[in-house]
Design a protein around this motif. Structure first.
Motif: not given
Ligand SMILES: [Zn+2]
Ligand SMILES: [Zn+2]
Length: 567
Positions: A10-19, A84-88
Protein backbone atom coordinates in the motif's frame (compact mmCIF):
# COMPACT_ATOMS: atom_id res chain seq x y z
CA UNK A 1 3.24 -12.75 3.94
CA UNK A 2 3.72 -10.74 7.12
CA UNK A 3 1.99 -7.45 7.89
CA UNK A 4 5.02 -5.35 7.02
CA UNK A 5 5.02 -6.82 3.52
CA UNK A 6 1.30 -6.14 3.16
CA UNK A 7 1.92 -2.57 4.28
CA UNK A 8 4.64 -2.18 1.66
CA UNK A 9 2.13 -2.94 -1.10
CA UNK A 10 0.00 0.00 0.00
CA UNK A 11 2.96 2.33 0.51
CA UNK A 12 3.94 1.60 -3.09
CA UNK A 13 0.44 2.07 -4.49
CA UNK A 14 0.28 5.42 -2.68
CA UNK A 15 3.61 6.47 -4.14
CA UNK A 16 2.61 5.57 -7.68
CA UNK A 17 -0.73 7.36 -7.33
CA UNK A 18 1.03 10.42 -6.00
CA UNK A 19 3.30 10.42 -9.03
CA UNK A 20 0.19 10.33 -11.19
CA UNK A 21 -1.24 13.26 -9.20
CA UNK A 22 -4.23 11.09 -8.35
CA UNK A 23 -6.88 12.01 -5.76
CA UNK A 24 -5.08 13.08 -2.55
CA UNK A 25 -7.75 11.54 -0.33
CA UNK A 26 -7.27 8.19 -1.99
CA UNK A 27 -3.49 8.46 -1.56
CA UNK A 28 -3.89 9.41 2.08
CA UNK A 29 -6.20 6.43 2.62
CA UNK A 30 -3.59 4.02 1.23
CA UNK A 31 -0.86 5.52 3.41
CA UNK A 32 -3.07 5.41 6.49
CA UNK A 33 -3.94 1.79 5.76
CA UNK A 34 -0.25 0.92 5.38
CA UNK A 35 0.59 2.63 8.65
CA UNK A 36 -2.26 0.88 10.44
CA UNK A 37 -1.31 -2.52 9.08
CA UNK A 38 2.25 -2.04 10.32
CA UNK A 39 1.07 -1.46 13.85
CA UNK A 40 -1.49 -4.29 14.04
CA UNK A 41 -0.74 -6.79 16.77
CA UNK A 42 -2.29 -9.70 14.86
CA UNK A 43 -1.30 -10.85 11.38
CA UNK A 44 -3.65 -10.04 8.49
CA UNK A 45 -3.44 -13.64 7.30
CA UNK A 46 -4.59 -14.82 10.70
CA UNK A 47 -7.42 -12.29 10.84
CA UNK A 48 -8.51 -13.35 7.37
CA UNK A 49 -8.31 -17.06 8.19
CA UNK A 50 -10.52 -16.53 11.22
CA UNK A 51 -13.03 -13.95 10.07
CA UNK A 52 -12.68 -13.64 6.30
CA UNK A 53 -13.01 -10.41 4.35
CA UNK A 54 -15.50 -9.03 6.84
CA UNK A 55 -12.99 -9.14 9.70
CA UNK A 56 -10.37 -7.46 7.50
CA UNK A 57 -12.75 -4.66 6.55
CA UNK A 58 -13.48 -3.93 10.17
CA UNK A 59 -9.87 -3.01 10.93
CA UNK A 60 -9.71 0.79 11.39
CA UNK A 61 -8.51 2.53 8.24
CA UNK A 62 -9.04 -0.51 6.00
CA UNK A 63 -12.65 -0.67 4.78
CA UNK A 64 -14.08 -2.46 1.75
CA UNK A 65 -11.83 -1.00 -0.91
CA UNK A 66 -8.49 -1.86 0.65
CA UNK A 67 -9.89 -4.98 2.31
CA UNK A 68 -10.58 -6.47 -1.12
CA UNK A 69 -6.98 -5.87 -2.16
CA UNK A 70 -5.75 -7.68 0.92
CA UNK A 71 -8.04 -10.59 0.06
CA UNK A 72 -6.76 -10.56 -3.53
CA UNK A 73 -3.16 -10.75 -2.30
CA UNK A 74 -3.96 -13.63 0.03
CA UNK A 75 -5.86 -15.55 -2.65
CA UNK A 76 -3.80 -14.84 -5.76
CA UNK A 77 -0.40 -13.69 -4.47
CA UNK A 78 -0.66 -10.29 -6.13
CA UNK A 79 -2.62 -7.05 -6.19
CA UNK A 80 -3.59 -6.25 -9.78
CA UNK A 81 -3.74 -2.49 -9.19
CA UNK A 82 -0.07 -2.49 -8.18
CA UNK A 83 0.94 -4.74 -11.07
CA UNK A 84 -0.82 -2.36 -13.44
CA UNK A 85 0.80 0.73 -11.90
CA UNK A 86 4.25 -0.83 -12.19
CA UNK A 87 3.68 -1.31 -15.92
CA UNK A 88 2.80 2.35 -16.37
CA UNK A 89 6.19 3.56 -15.19
CA UNK A 90 9.69 2.84 -16.46
CA UNK A 91 12.02 0.46 -14.64
CA UNK A 92 13.65 1.91 -11.54
CA UNK A 93 11.26 4.84 -11.61
CA UNK A 94 10.04 4.71 -8.02
CA UNK A 95 13.60 4.61 -6.75
CA UNK A 96 14.64 7.59 -8.88
CA UNK A 97 11.58 9.65 -8.03
CA UNK A 98 12.24 9.07 -4.33
CA UNK A 99 15.43 11.14 -4.43
CA UNK A 100 14.91 14.35 -2.49
CA UNK A 101 14.66 17.26 -4.91
CA UNK A 102 14.22 15.14 -8.02
CA UNK A 103 10.52 14.44 -8.33
CA UNK A 104 8.45 12.47 -10.82
CA UNK A 105 8.58 14.86 -13.79
CA UNK A 106 12.34 14.88 -13.80
CA UNK A 107 12.44 11.14 -13.26
CA UNK A 108 10.43 10.68 -16.45
CA UNK A 109 12.87 12.87 -18.39
CA UNK A 110 15.73 10.63 -17.31
CA UNK A 111 14.33 7.88 -19.49
CA UNK A 112 15.70 9.78 -22.48
CA UNK A 113 19.22 9.24 -21.18
CA UNK A 114 18.46 5.58 -20.41
CA UNK A 115 18.95 6.22 -16.70
CA UNK A 116 17.10 3.59 -14.69
CA UNK A 117 19.12 3.30 -11.49
CA UNK A 118 20.69 5.51 -8.83
CA UNK A 119 24.18 4.49 -9.93
CA UNK A 120 23.54 5.60 -13.52
CA UNK A 121 22.00 8.84 -12.31
CA UNK A 122 24.99 9.67 -10.16
CA UNK A 123 27.36 9.00 -13.03
CA UNK A 124 25.36 11.19 -15.39
CA UNK A 125 25.09 14.03 -12.87
CA UNK A 126 28.80 13.97 -12.11
CA UNK A 127 29.81 13.97 -15.76
CA UNK A 128 27.55 16.93 -16.54
CA UNK A 129 25.23 15.01 -18.88
CA UNK A 130 22.05 16.08 -17.14
CA UNK A 131 22.35 19.76 -17.90
CA UNK A 132 21.55 19.07 -21.56
CA UNK A 133 18.06 17.87 -20.72
CA UNK A 134 15.25 20.38 -21.31
CA UNK A 135 14.69 22.56 -18.25
CA UNK A 136 17.92 21.45 -16.62
CA UNK A 137 20.97 23.47 -15.69
CA UNK A 138 24.09 23.28 -13.56
CA UNK A 139 22.09 24.29 -10.49
CA UNK A 140 19.52 21.55 -10.86
CA UNK A 141 22.29 19.06 -11.49
CA UNK A 142 23.91 20.11 -8.23
CA UNK A 143 20.59 19.74 -6.40
CA UNK A 144 20.24 16.21 -7.70
CA UNK A 145 23.71 15.30 -6.47
CA UNK A 146 22.79 16.73 -3.09
CA UNK A 147 19.62 14.65 -3.05
CA UNK A 148 21.63 11.57 -3.98
CA UNK A 149 24.00 12.17 -1.08
CA UNK A 150 21.11 12.57 1.34
CA UNK A 151 19.65 9.32 0.06
CA UNK A 152 23.03 7.60 0.36
CA UNK A 153 23.54 8.84 3.91
CA UNK A 154 20.31 7.14 4.91
CA UNK A 155 20.90 4.20 2.62
CA UNK A 156 20.91 0.93 4.42
CA UNK A 157 19.58 2.64 7.55
CA UNK A 158 16.09 1.82 8.74
CA UNK A 159 13.73 3.98 10.72
CA UNK A 160 13.34 3.03 14.35
CA UNK A 161 9.77 1.75 14.01
CA UNK A 162 10.54 -0.54 11.09
CA UNK A 163 13.64 -1.96 12.79
CA UNK A 164 11.79 -2.33 16.05
CA UNK A 165 8.81 -4.10 14.44
CA UNK A 166 11.14 -6.60 12.76
CA UNK A 167 13.04 -7.22 15.97
CA UNK A 168 9.74 -7.93 17.72
CA UNK A 169 8.74 -10.40 15.01
CA UNK A 170 12.08 -12.19 15.35
CA UNK A 171 11.79 -12.36 19.11
CA UNK A 172 8.24 -13.71 18.82
CA UNK A 173 9.41 -16.51 16.53
CA UNK A 174 12.41 -17.43 18.67
CA UNK A 175 10.30 -17.41 21.82
CA UNK A 176 8.47 -20.42 20.43
CA UNK A 177 11.60 -22.48 21.08
CA UNK A 178 11.86 -23.79 24.65
CA UNK A 179 15.64 -23.99 24.08
CA UNK A 180 15.86 -20.19 23.93
CA UNK A 181 16.12 -19.18 27.59
CA UNK A 182 16.62 -15.46 27.07
CA UNK A 183 16.25 -13.30 23.97
CA UNK A 184 17.43 -9.71 23.78
CA UNK A 185 17.69 -7.39 20.78
CA UNK A 186 20.90 -5.38 21.29
CA UNK A 187 22.81 -2.99 19.03
CA UNK A 188 21.78 0.52 18.06
CA UNK A 189 18.11 -0.45 18.37
CA UNK A 190 18.55 -1.05 22.09
CA UNK A 191 20.36 2.26 22.42
CA UNK A 192 17.40 3.91 20.69
CA UNK A 193 19.43 5.43 17.88
CA UNK A 194 17.25 7.29 15.39
CA UNK A 195 18.08 4.91 12.55
CA UNK A 196 19.23 1.31 12.66
CA UNK A 197 21.67 -0.37 10.24
CA UNK A 198 21.19 -3.95 11.39
CA UNK A 199 19.64 -6.04 14.14
CA UNK A 200 21.76 -7.83 16.75
CA UNK A 201 19.74 -10.48 18.51
CA UNK A 202 21.28 -12.21 21.49
CA UNK A 203 19.99 -15.57 22.74
CA UNK A 204 20.97 -17.61 25.78
CA UNK A 205 20.81 -21.34 25.11
CA UNK A 206 22.65 -24.61 25.71
CA UNK A 207 21.49 -25.85 22.30
CA UNK A 208 22.73 -23.23 19.83
CA UNK A 209 22.27 -25.50 16.80
CA UNK A 210 18.50 -25.70 17.33
CA UNK A 211 18.28 -21.91 17.59
CA UNK A 212 20.38 -21.39 14.46
CA UNK A 213 18.40 -23.89 12.40
CA UNK A 214 15.16 -22.15 13.26
CA UNK A 215 16.58 -18.66 12.71
CA UNK A 216 17.86 -19.15 9.17
CA UNK A 217 14.66 -20.91 8.11
CA UNK A 218 12.26 -18.19 9.28
CA UNK A 219 9.77 -17.04 6.63
CA UNK A 220 10.94 -13.45 7.03
CA UNK A 221 14.52 -14.33 6.01
CA UNK A 222 15.48 -13.61 2.40
CA UNK A 223 19.18 -14.54 2.25
CA UNK A 224 21.51 -16.43 4.56
CA UNK A 225 24.93 -14.77 4.63
CA UNK A 226 26.53 -17.07 7.19
CA UNK A 227 25.42 -19.88 9.44
CA UNK A 228 27.77 -20.91 12.22
CA UNK A 229 27.57 -22.68 15.54
CA UNK A 230 27.04 -19.59 17.67
CA UNK A 231 26.64 -16.83 15.11
CA UNK A 232 24.50 -16.48 11.99
CA UNK A 233 23.84 -13.56 9.68
CA UNK A 234 20.86 -13.11 7.39
CA UNK A 235 19.14 -10.45 5.33
CA UNK A 236 15.44 -10.08 6.06
CA UNK A 237 12.91 -9.65 3.28
CA UNK A 238 12.73 -5.89 3.82
CA UNK A 239 16.51 -5.65 3.30
CA UNK A 240 17.41 -5.29 6.97
CA UNK A 241 20.46 -7.38 7.97
CA UNK A 242 20.10 -9.38 11.18
CA UNK A 243 22.76 -11.16 13.24
CA UNK A 244 21.98 -13.77 15.82
CA UNK A 245 24.42 -14.86 18.52
CA UNK A 246 23.98 -17.58 21.07
CA UNK A 247 25.89 -17.51 24.37
CA UNK A 248 25.88 -19.38 27.69
CA UNK A 249 23.95 -18.12 30.66
CA UNK A 250 27.17 -17.09 32.41
CA UNK A 251 28.18 -14.79 29.54
CA UNK A 252 24.80 -13.12 29.09
CA UNK A 253 25.68 -9.84 30.84
CA UNK A 254 28.99 -9.38 29.06
CA UNK A 255 27.50 -10.33 25.70
CA UNK A 256 24.51 -8.02 26.01
CA UNK A 257 26.83 -5.18 26.99
CA UNK A 258 29.26 -5.95 24.18
CA UNK A 259 26.62 -6.23 21.44
CA UNK A 260 24.72 -3.17 22.61
CA UNK A 261 27.71 -0.84 22.15
CA UNK A 262 28.39 1.86 21.29
CA UNK A 263 31.86 0.99 20.07
CA UNK A 264 33.41 4.00 21.76
CA UNK A 265 31.69 3.12 25.03
CA UNK A 266 32.93 -0.48 24.82
CA UNK A 267 36.50 0.63 24.18
CA UNK A 268 36.37 2.67 27.38
CA UNK A 269 35.18 -0.33 29.41
CA UNK A 270 38.03 -2.39 28.00
CA UNK A 271 40.48 0.33 29.05
CA UNK A 272 39.07 0.33 32.57
CA UNK A 273 39.52 -3.44 32.66
CA UNK A 274 43.07 -3.11 31.42
CA UNK A 275 43.87 -0.64 34.22
CA UNK A 276 42.55 -3.13 36.76
CA UNK A 277 44.65 -5.90 35.25
CA UNK A 278 41.60 -7.69 33.84
CA UNK A 279 40.21 -8.49 30.43
CA UNK A 280 36.73 -7.85 29.11
CA UNK A 281 35.24 -9.68 26.15
CA UNK A 282 31.76 -10.69 25.01
CA UNK A 283 32.15 -13.75 27.27
CA UNK A 284 32.80 -11.99 30.55
CA UNK A 285 35.30 -10.19 32.77
CA UNK A 286 38.42 -12.28 33.35
CA UNK A 287 41.36 -11.96 35.75
CA UNK A 288 44.99 -12.56 34.85
CA UNK A 289 44.61 -16.29 35.41
CA UNK A 290 41.82 -16.32 32.86
CA UNK A 291 39.12 -17.02 35.44
CA UNK A 292 35.76 -15.36 34.92
CA UNK A 293 35.17 -12.85 37.70
CA UNK A 294 32.08 -11.13 36.30
CA UNK A 295 29.78 -10.60 33.36
CA UNK A 296 26.91 -12.94 34.11
CA UNK A 297 24.66 -9.91 34.45
CA UNK A 298 24.94 -6.61 32.68
CA UNK A 299 24.98 -4.78 36.02
CA UNK A 300 28.28 -6.58 36.69
CA UNK A 301 29.84 -4.85 33.73
CA UNK A 302 29.54 -1.58 35.63
CA UNK A 303 29.57 -2.64 39.28
CA UNK A 304 32.97 -4.32 38.87
CA UNK A 305 34.35 -0.92 37.91
CA UNK A 306 32.53 0.90 40.75
CA UNK A 307 30.13 2.50 38.31
CA UNK A 308 26.37 2.87 38.58
CA UNK A 309 24.39 0.97 35.95
CA UNK A 310 24.48 2.96 32.70
CA UNK A 311 21.24 2.57 30.70
CA UNK A 312 21.77 1.57 27.03
CA UNK A 313 20.57 4.94 25.69
CA UNK A 314 23.42 6.72 27.50
CA UNK A 315 26.24 4.53 26.20
CA UNK A 316 27.52 7.06 23.69
CA UNK A 317 30.59 8.52 25.43
CA UNK A 318 28.83 11.74 26.26
CA UNK A 319 29.92 11.87 29.88
CA UNK A 320 28.15 8.73 31.13
CA UNK A 321 31.27 7.26 32.79
CA UNK A 322 32.04 10.43 34.77
CA UNK A 323 28.43 10.68 35.92
CA UNK A 324 28.23 6.97 36.77
CA UNK A 325 31.41 7.17 38.85
CA UNK A 326 30.01 10.07 40.89
CA UNK A 327 26.55 8.56 41.29
CA UNK A 328 25.16 11.40 39.18
CA UNK A 329 23.46 9.59 36.32
CA UNK A 330 20.00 10.96 35.58
CA UNK A 331 16.95 8.90 36.46
CA UNK A 332 15.71 8.73 32.89
CA UNK A 333 12.09 9.35 31.94
CA UNK A 334 10.07 6.23 31.15
CA UNK A 335 7.11 5.56 28.89
CA UNK A 336 4.98 4.86 31.97
CA UNK A 337 5.66 8.42 33.21
CA UNK A 338 3.76 9.90 30.26
CA UNK A 339 0.29 11.11 31.25
CA UNK A 340 -0.99 12.54 27.99
CA UNK A 341 -0.35 13.40 24.37
CA UNK A 342 -0.32 17.08 23.43
CA UNK A 343 -0.21 16.93 19.63
CA UNK A 344 -2.71 15.00 17.58
CA UNK A 345 -4.88 15.33 14.52
CA UNK A 346 -8.39 14.20 13.66
CA UNK A 347 -10.61 13.79 10.63
CA UNK A 348 -11.29 17.53 10.82
CA UNK A 349 -7.98 17.97 8.96
CA UNK A 350 -5.59 15.26 7.77
CA UNK A 351 -6.17 12.71 10.54
CA UNK A 352 -7.99 9.44 10.08
CA UNK A 353 -10.11 9.19 13.22
CA UNK A 354 -12.71 11.27 15.03
CA UNK A 355 -12.12 13.19 18.26
CA UNK A 356 -13.98 10.49 20.19
CA UNK A 357 -11.98 7.66 18.61
CA UNK A 358 -8.70 9.37 19.44
CA UNK A 359 -9.91 9.92 23.00
CA UNK A 360 -10.98 6.30 23.50
CA UNK A 361 -7.62 5.08 22.18
CA UNK A 362 -5.77 7.45 24.52
CA UNK A 363 -7.80 6.16 27.45
CA UNK A 364 -6.71 2.63 26.61
CA UNK A 365 -3.11 3.79 26.94
CA UNK A 366 -3.91 4.97 30.44
CA UNK A 367 -3.61 8.67 29.61
CA UNK A 368 -5.26 11.41 31.64
CA UNK A 369 -5.53 13.93 28.82
CA UNK A 370 -5.01 14.68 25.14
CA UNK A 371 -4.77 17.89 23.16
CA UNK A 372 -6.65 17.92 19.87
CA UNK A 373 -4.43 20.07 17.65
CA UNK A 374 -5.55 20.12 14.04
CA UNK A 375 -3.99 22.22 11.30
CA UNK A 376 -4.78 25.87 10.63
CA UNK A 377 -5.82 27.64 7.44
CA UNK A 378 -2.41 28.16 5.80
CA UNK A 379 -1.62 24.45 5.72
CA UNK A 380 -4.07 23.82 2.91
CA UNK A 381 -2.55 20.52 1.77
CA UNK A 382 -3.43 19.08 5.16
CA UNK A 383 -6.95 20.53 5.13
CA UNK A 384 -6.17 23.37 7.57
CA UNK A 385 -9.23 24.97 9.19
CA UNK A 386 -10.40 28.52 8.55
CA UNK A 387 -11.26 30.65 11.59
CA UNK A 388 -14.96 29.83 11.43
CA UNK A 389 -14.25 26.14 10.86
CA UNK A 390 -11.94 26.16 13.88
CA UNK A 391 -14.64 27.70 16.06
CA UNK A 392 -17.08 25.00 14.96
CA UNK A 393 -14.41 22.36 15.59
CA UNK A 394 -13.84 23.75 19.10
CA UNK A 395 -17.50 23.21 19.91
CA UNK A 396 -17.17 19.59 18.84
CA UNK A 397 -14.08 19.12 21.02
CA UNK A 398 -15.92 20.56 24.02
CA UNK A 399 -18.95 18.37 23.35
CA UNK A 400 -16.72 15.28 23.11
CA UNK A 401 -15.04 16.26 26.37
CA UNK A 402 -18.42 16.34 28.10
CA UNK A 403 -19.44 13.02 26.63
CA UNK A 404 -16.28 11.03 27.34
CA UNK A 405 -15.51 10.25 30.96
CA UNK A 406 -12.13 9.52 32.48
CA UNK A 407 -10.07 11.60 30.06
CA UNK A 408 -9.66 15.34 29.65
CA UNK A 409 -9.91 16.38 25.99
CA UNK A 410 -8.19 19.72 25.64
CA UNK A 411 -8.91 22.03 22.73
CA UNK A 412 -5.94 23.24 20.75
CA UNK A 413 -4.56 23.82 17.28
CA UNK A 414 -1.22 23.32 15.58
CA UNK A 415 -0.98 26.91 14.44
CA UNK A 416 1.22 27.76 11.47
CA UNK A 417 4.02 30.22 11.98
CA UNK A 418 3.77 32.54 8.98
CA UNK A 419 6.92 33.79 7.20
CA UNK A 420 7.01 37.02 9.24
CA UNK A 421 6.70 35.17 12.56
CA UNK A 422 3.06 36.06 13.09
CA UNK A 423 0.55 33.28 13.71
CA UNK A 424 -2.10 31.88 11.39
CA UNK A 425 -5.00 32.98 13.65
CA UNK A 426 -5.54 36.27 15.47
CA UNK A 427 -5.27 36.26 19.26
CA UNK A 428 -9.05 36.45 19.63
CA UNK A 429 -9.24 32.90 18.23
CA UNK A 430 -6.10 31.66 20.01
CA UNK A 431 -7.55 32.92 23.29
CA UNK A 432 -10.31 30.36 23.03
CA UNK A 433 -7.91 27.42 22.89
CA UNK A 434 -6.71 25.57 25.99
CA UNK A 435 -3.19 25.16 24.60
CA UNK A 436 -1.67 26.72 21.49
CA UNK A 437 1.09 24.75 19.78
CA UNK A 438 2.98 26.22 16.82
CA UNK A 439 4.93 24.87 13.84
CA UNK A 440 6.66 25.78 10.62
CA UNK A 441 5.03 24.08 7.62
CA UNK A 442 5.96 26.41 4.76
CA UNK A 443 8.72 28.68 3.38
CA UNK A 444 11.49 26.32 4.49
CA UNK A 445 14.17 27.90 2.37
CA UNK A 446 14.70 31.10 4.36
CA UNK A 447 18.19 32.22 5.31
CA UNK A 448 19.17 31.01 8.78
CA UNK A 449 18.95 34.39 10.47
CA UNK A 450 15.52 35.16 9.08
CA UNK A 451 14.18 31.72 10.00
CA UNK A 452 15.54 32.05 13.53
CA UNK A 453 13.94 35.48 13.91
CA UNK A 454 10.66 34.14 12.50
CA UNK A 455 10.56 31.44 15.19
CA UNK A 456 11.66 33.69 18.06
CA UNK A 457 8.95 36.20 17.11
CA UNK A 458 6.32 33.45 17.20
CA UNK A 459 7.52 32.16 20.58
CA UNK A 460 7.28 35.66 22.05
CA UNK A 461 3.49 35.55 21.72
CA UNK A 462 2.39 34.83 25.33
CA UNK A 463 -0.38 32.52 24.10
CA UNK A 464 2.12 30.08 22.57
CA UNK A 465 2.89 27.08 24.80
CA UNK A 466 4.70 24.49 22.63
CA UNK A 467 6.99 24.71 19.59
CA UNK A 468 6.60 21.53 17.50
CA UNK A 469 9.11 19.55 15.39
CA UNK A 470 11.63 22.38 15.81
CA UNK A 471 13.90 21.71 12.81
CA UNK A 472 11.37 20.32 10.33
CA UNK A 473 13.62 17.51 9.17
CA UNK A 474 12.27 14.24 7.76
CA UNK A 475 14.90 11.53 8.19
CA UNK A 476 16.24 10.35 4.83
CA UNK A 477 13.89 12.67 2.94
CA UNK A 478 14.44 16.25 3.84
CA UNK A 479 17.07 18.14 5.79
CA UNK A 480 15.66 20.50 8.37
CA UNK A 481 15.41 24.19 7.60
CA UNK A 482 18.36 26.29 8.63
CA UNK A 483 17.83 27.55 12.14
CA UNK A 484 20.05 28.67 15.01
CA UNK A 485 18.91 26.53 17.92
CA UNK A 486 21.39 28.33 20.16
CA UNK A 487 19.06 31.32 19.82
CA UNK A 488 15.73 29.47 19.69
CA UNK A 489 16.30 27.41 22.85
CA UNK A 490 17.13 30.39 25.09
CA UNK A 491 14.10 32.20 23.64
CA UNK A 492 11.92 29.21 24.53
CA UNK A 493 13.27 29.38 28.08
CA UNK A 494 12.68 33.12 28.29
CA UNK A 495 9.10 32.98 26.97
CA UNK A 496 8.27 29.79 28.86
CA UNK A 497 7.53 27.79 25.72
CA UNK A 498 8.09 24.02 25.81
CA UNK A 499 10.00 22.39 22.96
CA UNK A 500 8.51 19.28 21.40
CA UNK A 501 10.26 15.99 20.87
CA UNK A 502 8.16 14.76 17.98
CA UNK A 503 7.98 10.98 18.42
CA UNK A 504 7.18 10.13 14.82
CA UNK A 505 10.06 7.87 13.68
CA UNK A 506 10.59 9.95 10.57
CA UNK A 507 10.92 13.14 12.60
CA UNK A 508 12.42 12.45 16.06
CA UNK A 509 12.80 16.19 16.25
CA UNK A 510 14.29 17.71 18.52
CA UNK A 511 17.30 15.37 18.41
CA UNK A 512 18.96 13.76 21.43
CA UNK A 513 22.02 16.03 21.53
CA UNK A 514 19.89 19.17 21.48
CA UNK A 515 17.61 17.72 24.17
CA UNK A 516 20.66 17.61 26.41
CA UNK A 517 21.46 21.20 25.47
CA UNK A 518 17.88 22.31 26.08
CA UNK A 519 17.98 20.80 29.55
CA UNK A 520 21.21 22.67 30.30
CA UNK A 521 19.46 25.89 29.33
CA UNK A 522 16.48 25.11 31.53
CA UNK A 523 14.04 24.64 28.64
CA UNK A 524 10.96 22.52 29.31
CA UNK A 525 10.31 19.65 26.90
CA UNK A 526 7.20 17.80 25.80
CA UNK A 527 7.04 14.42 24.03
CA UNK A 528 4.20 14.17 21.49
CA UNK A 529 3.26 11.70 18.78
CA UNK A 530 1.67 14.04 16.22
CA UNK A 531 -0.67 11.06 15.71
CA UNK A 532 -2.83 11.14 12.61
CA UNK A 533 -4.63 7.93 13.62
CA UNK A 534 -5.42 6.03 16.81
CA UNK A 535 -2.59 3.54 16.19
CA UNK A 536 -0.01 6.28 15.90
CA UNK A 537 -0.62 7.21 19.53
CA UNK A 538 1.66 4.26 20.25
CA UNK A 539 4.63 5.99 18.62
CA UNK A 540 5.21 7.70 21.99
CA UNK A 541 7.89 5.14 22.90
CA UNK A 542 10.22 6.41 20.18
CA UNK A 543 10.00 9.95 21.51
CA UNK A 544 10.75 8.63 24.98
CA UNK A 545 13.86 6.93 23.56
CA UNK A 546 15.09 10.25 22.18
CA UNK A 547 14.42 11.96 25.51
CA UNK A 548 16.35 9.23 27.33
CA UNK A 549 19.24 9.60 24.88
CA UNK A 550 19.08 13.30 25.72
CA UNK A 551 19.51 12.52 29.46
CA UNK A 552 16.02 13.81 30.26
CA UNK A 553 14.20 12.95 33.46
CA UNK A 554 10.52 12.89 34.32
CA UNK A 555 10.71 16.39 35.74
CA UNK A 556 12.04 17.77 32.44
CA UNK A 557 8.98 16.60 30.50
CA UNK A 558 5.79 18.64 30.67
CA UNK A 559 3.41 15.82 29.75
CA UNK A 560 4.43 13.72 32.74
CA UNK A 561 2.44 16.21 34.82
CA UNK A 562 -1.20 16.00 35.81
CA UNK A 563 -3.61 18.04 33.73
CA UNK A 564 -4.16 20.64 36.46
CA UNK A 565 -0.45 21.47 36.45
CA UNK A 566 -0.35 21.88 32.68
CA UNK A 567 -2.64 24.83 32.34
ZN1 LIG B 1 3.28 19.73 12.01
ZN1 LIG C 1 0.98 17.85 13.55
Amino acid sequence: MNNLEFAKIFWQIAEFLELKADNPFKIRAYRAAAQNIESLSKSLEEIYAQGGLKAIEEIPGIGTHIGQKIEEQIKTGKVSVLTQLRKEFPQGFLELASIPGLGPKTALLLKKLKIDSLAKLEKAAKSGQLRDLPGFGAKKEKNILRGLNLKKASHGRFLLDEASAHAELLVEELEKLPEAKKILPCGSLRRGQETVGDLDILVVSDKPNIIMDKFVKLAMVKDILAKGETKSSVILKNGLPADLRVVNEKSFGAASHYFTGSKAHNIHIRQLAHQAGWKVSEYGIFNQKGQQIGGQTEADMFAKFRLDYIPPELREMRGEFEAAAKGQLPKLVELSDIKGDLHLHTKATDGLNSIEEMAEAAKKLGYEYILISDHTQSTRVAGGLSESEMLAHLKKIKAANKKIKGLEILAGAEVDILPDGSLDYPNKILNQLDIVIVSIHSNFKMPKEKMTQRIVTALSNPLVKIFCHPTGRLIGQREGYEVDLEKVLPAAQKYNVAIEINAHPQRLDLTDVYCQRAKELGVKMVISTDAHSTDQLELMKYGVMVARRGWLEKKDIVNTQAVRDLL
